[in-house]
Write a protein that holds these residues in place. Structure first.
Motif, mmCIF file in Angstrom:
data_model
loop_
_atom_site.group_PDB
_atom_site.id
_atom_site.type_symbol
_atom_site.label_atom_id
_atom_site.label_comp_id
_atom_site.label_asym_id
_atom_site.label_seq_id
_atom_site.Cartn_x
_atom_site.Cartn_y
_atom_site.Cartn_z
ATOM 1 N N VAL A 133 5.164 22.378 4.258
ATOM 2 C CA VAL A 133 5.552 21.940 5.549
ATOM 3 C C VAL A 133 4.167 21.169 6.012
ATOM 4 C CG1 VAL A 133 5.928 22.629 7.954
ATOM 5 C CG2 VAL A 133 7.237 23.666 6.025
ATOM 6 N N ARG A 134 4.245 20.046 6.583
ATOM 7 C CA ARG A 134 3.028 19.188 7.086
ATOM 8 C C ARG A 134 2.869 19.730 8.516
ATOM 9 N NH1 ARG A 134 1.870 14.374 9.695
ATOM 10 N NH2 ARG A 134 -0.074 13.501 8.982
ATOM 11 N N VAL A 135 1.632 20.081 8.650
ATOM 12 C CA VAL A 135 1.489 20.568 9.970
ATOM 13 C C VAL A 135 0.303 19.564 10.741
ATOM 14 C CG1 VAL A 135 0.451 22.263 11.483
ATOM 15 C CG2 VAL A 135 1.772 22.970 9.587
ATOM 16 N N SER A 136 0.496 18.956 12.177
ATOM 17 C CA SER A 136 -0.133 18.121 12.693
ATOM 18 C C SER A 136 -0.130 18.615 14.091
ATOM 19 C CB SER A 136 0.338 16.737 12.453
ATOM 20 O OG SER A 136 1.580 16.612 13.128
ATOM 21 N N PRO A 137 -1.345 17.837 15.133
ATOM 22 C CA PRO A 137 -1.206 18.048 16.320
ATOM 23 C C PRO A 137 -0.013 17.571 17.232
ATOM 24 C CG PRO A 137 -3.353 16.949 15.580
ATOM 25 C CD PRO A 137 -2.483 17.081 14.545
ATOM 26 N N LEU A 138 0.542 16.605 16.257
ATOM 27 C CA LEU A 138 1.734 16.027 16.753
ATOM 28 C C LEU A 138 3.019 17.110 16.983
ATOM 29 C CD1 LEU A 138 3.729 13.622 18.026
ATOM 30 C CD2 LEU A 138 4.028 12.917 15.683
ATOM 31 N N LEU A 139 2.931 17.666 16.155
ATOM 32 C CA LEU A 139 3.963 19.027 16.076
ATOM 33 C C LEU A 139 3.855 19.939 17.232
ATOM 34 C CD1 LEU A 139 6.016 20.922 14.492
ATOM 35 C CD2 LEU A 139 4.194 22.043 13.382
ATOM 36 N N LEU A 140 2.519 20.168 17.454
ATOM 37 C CA LEU A 140 2.343 20.899 18.761
ATOM 38 C C LEU A 140 2.693 20.454 20.046
ATOM 39 C CD1 LEU A 140 -0.762 23.387 17.878
ATOM 40 C CD2 LEU A 140 1.820 23.541 17.147
ATOM 41 N N VAL A 141 2.280 19.155 20.162
ATOM 42 C CA VAL A 141 2.675 18.296 21.158
ATOM 43 C C VAL A 141 4.094 18.329 21.576
ATOM 44 C CG1 VAL A 141 2.504 16.083 22.358
ATOM 45 C CG2 VAL A 141 0.748 16.909 21.297
ATOM 46 N N ALA A 142 4.854 18.000 20.178
ATOM 47 C CA ALA A 142 6.360 18.165 20.400
ATOM 48 C C ALA A 142 6.897 19.512 20.769
ATOM 49 C CB ALA A 142 6.917 17.748 19.059
ATOM 50 N N LYS A 143 6.213 20.483 20.500
ATOM 51 C CA LYS A 143 6.757 21.985 20.750
ATOM 52 C C LYS A 143 6.583 22.154 22.255
ATOM 53 C CE LYS A 143 8.407 25.931 19.902
ATOM 54 N NZ LYS A 143 10.121 26.132 19.817
ATOM 55 N N ALA A 144 5.304 21.763 22.831
ATOM 56 C CA ALA A 144 4.863 22.054 24.049
ATOM 57 C C ALA A 144 5.912 21.154 25.098
ATOM 58 C CB ALA A 144 3.342 21.487 24.405
ATOM 59 N N LEU A 145 6.174 19.906 24.605
ATOM 60 C CA LEU A 145 7.238 19.162 25.460
ATOM 61 C C LEU A 145 8.542 19.736 25.418
ATOM 62 C CD1 LEU A 145 7.915 16.511 27.132
ATOM 63 C CD2 LEU A 145 8.545 15.311 24.958
ATOM 64 N N LEU A 146 9.171 20.272 24.467
ATOM 65 C CA LEU A 146 10.341 20.895 24.350
ATOM 66 C C LEU A 146 10.270 22.370 25.049
ATOM 67 C CD1 LEU A 146 11.149 20.589 20.433
ATOM 68 C CD2 LEU A 146 12.486 19.278 22.266
ATOM 69 N N THR A 147 9.274 23.053 25.222
ATOM 70 C CA THR A 147 9.187 24.213 26.004
ATOM 71 C C THR A 147 9.096 23.771 27.258
ATOM 72 O OG1 THR A 147 7.876 25.301 24.131
ATOM 73 C CG2 THR A 147 7.734 26.457 26.384
ATOM 74 N N ALA A 148 8.488 22.720 27.603
ATOM 75 C CA ALA A 148 8.523 22.396 29.072
ATOM 76 C C ALA A 148 9.789 21.867 29.585
ATOM 77 C CB ALA A 148 7.322 21.170 29.338
ATOM 78 N N ILE A 149 10.568 21.345 28.557
ATOM 79 C CA ILE A 149 12.027 20.907 29.058
ATOM 80 C C ILE A 149 12.620 22.092 29.207
ATOM 81 C CG2 ILE A 149 13.809 19.470 28.168
ATOM 82 C CD1 ILE A 149 12.042 17.459 26.957
ATOM 83 N N LYS A 150 12.608 23.088 28.483
ATOM 84 C CA LYS A 150 13.439 24.350 28.231
ATOM 85 C C LYS A 150 13.160 25.076 30.053
ATOM 86 C CE LYS A 150 13.566 26.728 25.096
ATOM 87 N NZ LYS A 150 13.371 27.789 23.719
#
Length: 477
Positions: free
Chosen positions: A300-317
């Motif tokens: 699995v490729r891990v990058s800062p974009l992954l955590l930005v995406a997870k943060a945005l999804l959490t904020a939308i929740k």
């Protein structure tokens, strides 16, 4: 020998997307006189969303190709005619002239066995592939098969302005230069004959750099002859390399659709953009830890974009009202039940925005896997039209280009788009002291009809807070 009665079947350009009106023919894999079977791929076309291969639904012999490579054809227009045997199951033998050409193509076809999945039509193509061999003869496809060998004069007219400077005799008979589809398209746009270009890629493949170098070398000497041959050049669809060295690139496919969508979005949705600088030092450390421990999976490729995406999804929740759509007809705001997260990706065909379906329901590991697959598929040019439909919110990662921030334009039908800027080491006040920290800038654009300033600000602040304290992503996400 009895003469069989043949019926003519016409295959029309299908709607390979959802509501698309036209497609460009990139490559023909057959020529008049070729025998084809049900399910065989006969051409590759590019729509405003993706490049797809079209299979033919008949057994028979190619009678006529109605358009040359590079032509833009409306959906529903006949593109190829097939002569089908009048008796069930009987496919007539090819005419003498086309049959004579078959042996030349056979050796190369035998050297390229493959199975290719297709995006539309009648299933995968199996058996020995003849793609490269068929491309050898594809340059003479625009004329009907009936008028005999002389009837294929000029289907590739776009190369006319540059062709006089390159003797066609230099190309080996029966062969076509090796190049990927995006490079072939660029060659058409530049008016360059690939047979005259010296390849530098592995295995003799022509690269984009080879094309640009060739075009630059030809620009000066070709300038005067092009002017002198103005009467002939007028017949070409568009000028490609004028005397001043300008290059004209036709607006087609993905680029055309992107331009139209962005103009429609900019002048339809009232945009508001807010910015915030974020200390992402802990996020960058968290990314390194995930890479070192492999907790999300070895591949699995891990990058800062992954955590930005997870943060945005959490904020939308926490603020689902921002995952919405404006319904003009009913004058209603539609709050979507799931988040289809779009990721803007730059490809050789232009900017596309495939999306991860129901991204909000995925774990961090699941999101990482989906994000990696999405990016890799886009880079290979294999993104399907379905993957680019139904997006609800988008992230554009301008930081990979060294850009700090921008004012992103909304994708039509979406309420918000987040721009992730470059991460830089900057002086920052941390625990009462000025110390070097990893800092980025986030920009959130939103449709002010659906999202007011308070909601937009809360979402952006939530994303920033989660990136400052990324461990909360595990708790909240």
């Amino acid at each position: 020998m009895t003469t069989e009665v043949r019926a003519l079947r016409e295959f029309k350009m299908p709607d390979v997307g959802e509501g698309l009106t036209e497609a460009e023919i990139l490559s023909w894999y057959v020529k008049p006189g070729d025998v084809v079977t049900d399910g065989q791929v006969v051409c590759e076309v590019e729509t405003a969303k993706a490049a797809v291969e079209l299979p033919i639904p008949y057994n028979g012999v190619v009678e006529q190709l109605h358009f040359p490579e590079g032509a833009t054809v409306d959906v529903g227009t006949v593109i190829i005619s097939i002569a089908v045997a009048g008796e069930a199951g009987a496919v007539p033998a090819a005419a003498p002239a086309p049959a004579a050409a078959a042996p030349a193509a056979a050796p190369e076809a035998e050297a390229e066995p493959e199975r290719r999945e297709v995006l539309v039509g009648y299933g995968p193509r199996t058996g020995t592939a003849q793609r490269r061999a068929r491309r050898t003869t594809a340059t003479a496809v625009a004329a009907p098969a009936k008028p005999a060998p002389v009837a294929a004069p000029a289907p590739v007219a776009p190369a006319a302005p540059v062709a006089p400077a390159v003797p066609v005799a230099e190309a080996p008979a029966g062969e076509r230069p090796l190049a990927k589809p995006p490079v072939r398209k660029l060659a058409k746009d530049l008016g360059v004959d690939l047979r005259a270009v010296t390849p530098t890629g592995t295995g003799g493949v022509i690269t984009r750099e080879d094309l640009h170098a060739f075009a630059a070398a030809q620009a000066a000497p070709v300038a005067e002859p092009v002017v002198a041959q103005a009467p002939e050049a007028v017949q070409a669809p568009a000028p490609v390399v004028p005397a001043a060295g300008d290059v004209r690139v036709p607006i087609k496919g993905v680029r055309k659709a992107t331009a139209q969508a962005m103009v429609a979005s900019a002048f339809t949705a009232p945009h508001v953009t807010e910015f915030v600088q974020v200390d992402v030092t802990r996020t960058m450390k968290f990314v390194r830890k995930l890479k070192e421990t492999g907790e999300l999976g070895r591949d699995v490729r891990v990058s800062p974009l992954l955590l930005v995406a997870k943060a945005l999804l959490t904020a939308i929740k926490r603020h689902p009202e921002i995952n919405a759509q404006w319904d003009e007809a009913s004058q209603e705001i539609v709050i979507k039940g799931q988040v289809n997260l779009g990721i803007a990706a730059a490809t050789p065909r232009g900017l596309i925005v495939p999306n991860i379906k129901d991204a909000g329901s995925k774990t961090l590991a699941g999101l990482a896997t989906s994000l990696g697959e999405l990016v890799e598929t886009a880079r290979q040019g294999k993104t399907s039209p379905a993957d680019m439909q139904g997006g609800t919110v988008t992230i554009t990662n301008v930081g990979v280009f060294g850009v700090d921030t921008g004012t992103p334009i909304l994708n039509p039908g979406e309420a918000a788009i987040l721009a992730f800027g470059a991460v830089r080491e900057l002086p920052w006040v941390h625990k009462g002291k000025v110390v070097p920290r990893q800092v980025t800038t986030l920009a959130l654009s939103f449709d002010h009809r659906l999202v007011d300033g308070e909601l937009g600000s809360r979402v952006l602040a939530d994303v920033a807070g989660l990136l400052e304290q990324p461990k909360r992503l595990i708790t909240w996400g």
